[in-house]
Design a protein around this motif. Structure first.
Motif, mmCIF file in Angstrom:
data_model
loop_
_atom_site.group_PDB
_atom_site.id
_atom_site.type_symbol
_atom_site.label_atom_id
_atom_site.label_comp_id
_atom_site.label_asym_id
_atom_site.label_seq_id
_atom_site.Cartn_x
_atom_site.Cartn_y
_atom_site.Cartn_z
ATOM 1 N N PHE A 158 0.841 -1.197 0.000
ATOM 2 C CA PHE A 158 0.000 0.000 0.000
ATOM 3 C C PHE A 158 0.881 1.254 0.000
ATOM 4 O O PHE A 158 0.644 2.199 -0.763
ATOM 5 N N ALA A 159 1.878 1.270 0.874
ATOM 6 C CA ALA A 159 2.751 2.443 0.978
ATOM 7 C C ALA A 159 3.488 2.698 -0.330
ATOM 8 O O ALA A 159 3.585 3.842 -0.792
ATOM 9 N N LEU A 160 4.009 1.648 -0.945
ATOM 10 C CA LEU A 160 4.704 1.809 -2.224
ATOM 11 C C LEU A 160 3.760 2.326 -3.303
ATOM 12 O O LEU A 160 4.151 3.147 -4.146
ATOM 13 N N GLY A 161 2.524 1.844 -3.285
ATOM 14 C CA GLY A 161 1.553 2.314 -4.263
ATOM 15 C C GLY A 161 1.281 3.797 -4.127
ATOM 16 O O GLY A 161 1.188 4.530 -5.129
ATOM 17 N N ILE A 162 1.150 4.277 -2.890
ATOM 18 C CA ILE A 162 0.918 5.706 -2.663
ATOM 19 C C ILE A 162 2.117 6.523 -3.131
ATOM 20 O O ILE A 162 1.978 7.553 -3.799
ATOM 21 N N VAL A 163 3.315 6.051 -2.793
ATOM 22 C CA VAL A 163 4.536 6.744 -3.223
ATOM 23 C C VAL A 163 4.606 6.807 -4.749
ATOM 24 O O VAL A 163 4.918 7.854 -5.334
ATOM 25 N N ASP A 164 4.288 5.710 -5.414
ATOM 26 C CA ASP A 164 4.357 5.672 -6.877
ATOM 27 C C ASP A 164 3.352 6.632 -7.501
ATOM 28 O O ASP A 164 3.657 7.327 -8.480
ATOM 29 N N LYS A 165 2.156 6.690 -6.958
ATOM 30 C CA LYS A 165 1.134 7.576 -7.513
ATOM 31 C C LYS A 165 1.461 9.051 -7.293
ATOM 32 O O LYS A 165 1.134 9.898 -8.121
ATOM 33 N N LEU A 166 2.118 9.349 -6.189
ATOM 34 C CA LEU A 166 2.437 10.744 -5.882
ATOM 35 C C LEU A 166 3.766 11.198 -6.469
ATOM 36 O O LEU A 166 3.897 12.330 -6.939
ATOM 37 N N ASN A 167 4.757 10.320 -6.433
ATOM 38 C CA ASN A 167 6.123 10.764 -6.725
ATOM 39 C C ASN A 167 6.897 9.873 -7.683
ATOM 40 O O ASN A 167 7.947 10.270 -8.189
ATOM 41 N N GLY A 168 6.408 8.647 -7.934
ATOM 42 C CA GLY A 168 7.172 7.723 -8.762
ATOM 43 C C GLY A 168 8.550 7.496 -8.174
ATOM 44 O O GLY A 168 8.711 7.371 -6.960
#
Length: 261
Positions: A158-168
């Motif tokens: 979940f955390a990686l998904g949020i990071v990817d959506k916001l910042n890649g």
């Protein structure tokens, strides 16, 4: 028949009765199997798994798949033949029932406990991810929606998904590099990744659903290597930042952690 022969016959009958009883008596174990996986960058039952408001989000490619196991229920009867079969199969695992269901005495109590753990995991994942990209929870709202899944083990993904959506990756590219990447691990609000259990079955679920890379809590490297599917690459992690850096290195050809070092 001599008295010795009669005694031997009685003893044999008793041993046979004990063996039959042992074979069919329910035992305090559960049988676990590879469960579902879900791409946290995509949709689940028609709804985005991750919805972010209050900040611009990126269009992502590739997949970040959380993984799970399924197990016989707390009220299911597991017998000796079931356990023997499970010990000899790579797609099953025999686990003490209290390890699978540490809290609750019935299906309803366990479901509520798992749902609460999932909510806490989602909150921790959100806090960790926003902290990793320098964003404030006061300005950004994150909603995580994944049906039919409980427990804390999806926190890292979940955390990686949020990071990817916001910042890649921070340089305009996706964390996945277009790959299908799976993983597991609990996470704290500070970004520490913790062990989860059932990793050998989760790597099989990931391989079944197309993943070639698996992020594993470092403490569970040995377990993950036990039944590792052919072609699956393990990347051990201890923190969210470490996972992000490892995925960046995977794209650029840099040094990627492995369970051997």
């Amino acid at each position: 028949m001599s008295s010795r022969a009669r005694a031997l016959a009685v003893c044999s009958a008793l041993v046979l009765a004990l063996l039959v009883t042992a074979a069919f008596a329910p035992l305090p174990y559960s049988i676990a199997y590879p469960g579902m996986t879900a791409n946290v960058l995509g949709d689940d039952k028609g709804k985005p798994v991750i919805t972010i408001t209050g900040a611009a989000t990126r269009k992502t490619s590739g997949q970040l798949r959380m993984t799970s196991i399924v197990a016989t229920g707390p009220d299911a009867s597991v017998h000796l033949p079931d356990m023997i079969k499970g010990w000899f199969r790579t797609d099953e695992a025999v686990m003490p029932r209290e390890a699978v269901y540490p809290v609750g005495n019935n299906t309803e109590e366990i479901a509520e406990h798992n749902a609460q753990q999932m909510r806490e995991s989602q909150n921790s994942a959100t806090s960790a991810a926003l902290g990793a990209v320098g964003k404030s929870a006061k300005d950004i709202k994150v909603k995580l929606s994944l049906a039919d899944v409980g427990g804390p083990s999806a926190g890292l993904m979940f955390a990686l998904g949020i990071v990817d959506k916001l910042n890649g990756d921070g340089a305009g590219k996706d964390l996945t590099g277009g790959r299908t990447i799976a993983g597991t691990g609990t996470i704290t609000a500070g970004g520490t990744v913790g062990a989860v259990g059932g990793v050998p079955l989760k790597t099989q679920a990931a391989h079944r659903d197309g993943a070639s890379v698996f992020l594993v809590p470092r403490k569970e490297c040995t377990d993950a290597q036990a039944e590792l599917p052919k072609g699956m690459r393990l990347i051990p992690v201890t923190t969210l930042d470490g996972a992000v850096q490892a995925l960046k290195a995977l794209q650029t050809g840099g040094k990627v952690p492995s369970c051997g070092r």
